[in-house]
Design a protein around this motif. Structure first.
Motif, PDB file in Angstrom:
ATOM      1  N   SER A  15      18.519 -56.035 -92.218  1.00 58.82           N
ATOM      2  CA  SER A  15      17.639 -54.910 -91.888  1.00 58.82           C
ATOM      3  C   SER A  15      18.018 -54.321 -90.534  1.00 58.82           C
ATOM      4  N   VAL A  38      11.682 -48.469 -96.241  1.00 57.01           N
ATOM      5  CA  VAL A  38      13.024 -47.913 -96.412  1.00 57.01           C
ATOM      6  C   VAL A  38      13.144 -47.549 -97.890  1.00 57.01           C
ATOM      7  N   TYR A  62      18.609 -42.681 -97.073  1.00 55.23           N
ATOM      8  CA  TYR A  62      17.700 -43.818 -96.932  1.00 55.23           C
ATOM      9  C   TYR A  62      16.680 -43.436 -95.868  1.00 55.23           C
ATOM     10  N   VAL A 102      14.080 -44.205 -93.516  1.00 57.83           N
ATOM     11  CA  VAL A 102      13.535 -45.320 -92.748  1.00 57.83           C
ATOM     12  C   VAL A 102      12.316 -44.752 -92.030  1.00 57.83           C
TER      13      VAL A 102
END
Length: 177
Positions: A45, A64, A132, A134
Motif C-alpha cells: 500500500s 483505492v 486508481y 486514492v
C-alpha cells in the motif's frame, strides 16, 4: 481510457489535500504497488499524508478504487475505516495482511479480491491506462459503524451521508499487450 467519474453522482464535499511519498498525483504506480500476480508486483500500500480536512472531522476512511477495470462495477483495491481524526498519515505498507501500519481502532474491509488488505494494480495486458482513485474521506462520525467483513461498496454507501470532505490522488497503471 474510461471517463468514469466515481464521484459524479455523490453529494458534493469539501476538498482537502492528500500527498504521497510513494506516487505523485497523475503518475504511475511503482512496481511495489502492483499485484503480486504481476511480475515485480508486491501488493504494498502507498504512503499517504493528508492535511486541511474540514472542521468537524471526527474520523477518516481511505479507499483505492479502479473505475476502469473491465467488470462493469470497477475494482476496489483497498478500504480502511475508522481512522481516528488525530491521524493524518499512513506509512507505506500499512495495508499488509495484518494492517500493521494502521492506527489503533482502524480496520481494513475485504477488497474485491475478498482479502482485507491492499491488493495492487493488475490491469489486463493491453487494456490501456487504468486510474486508481486514492481517496481520504473526512467523516463527521468517530466510527462509521460497519462490520469488518463488509464490502467497500457498502462502506461507501454508509459513508455517503457522513462525508465532510474528500482528498483525492489519482495514480495510474498499464500493462502493455
Amino acid at each position: 481510457m474510461s471517463t468514469n467519474d466515481p464521484f459524479a453522482r455523490l453529494p458534493e464535499a469539501a476538498t482537502f489535500t492528500v500527498t504521497s511519498a510513494t506516487v505523485a498525483d497523475g503518475e504511475a504506480w511503482s512496481a511495489e504497488q502492483f499485484s503480486s500476480g504481476v511480475p515485480g508486483g508486491k501488493d504494498v500500500s502507498p504512503h499517504l499524508s493528508w492535511s486541511g480536512a474540514p472542521e468537524g472531522t471526527r474520523s477518516y476512511a481511505v479507499t483505492v478504487y479502479d473505475p476502469d477495470a473491465p467488470t462493469g462495477s470497477g475494482f476496489w483495491h483497498w478500504a480502511v475505516a475508522d481512522i481516528p481524526a488525530t491521524v493524518t498519515e499512513l506509512p507505506e505498507g500499512a495495508g499488509d495482511d495484518t494492517g500493521s501500519g494502521l492506527p489503533e481502532g482502524a480496520f481494513q474491509v475485504p477488497n474485491d479480491a475478498r482479502v482485507a488488505r491492499f491488493i495492487g494494480a493488475a490491469p489486463p495486458a493491453g487494456h490501456g491506462v487504468h486510474r486508481y482513485f486514492v481517496v481520504v474521506h473526512a467523516l463527521d462520525v468517530e466510527s462509521i459503524g460497519v462490520p469488518a467483513e463488509t464490502t467497500p461498496a457498502f462502506l461507501g454507501f454508509t459513508m455517503a451521508g457522513h462525508i465532510l470532505g474528500r482528498a483525492v490522488l489519482i495514480a495510474t497503471a498499464e500493462i502493455p499487450a
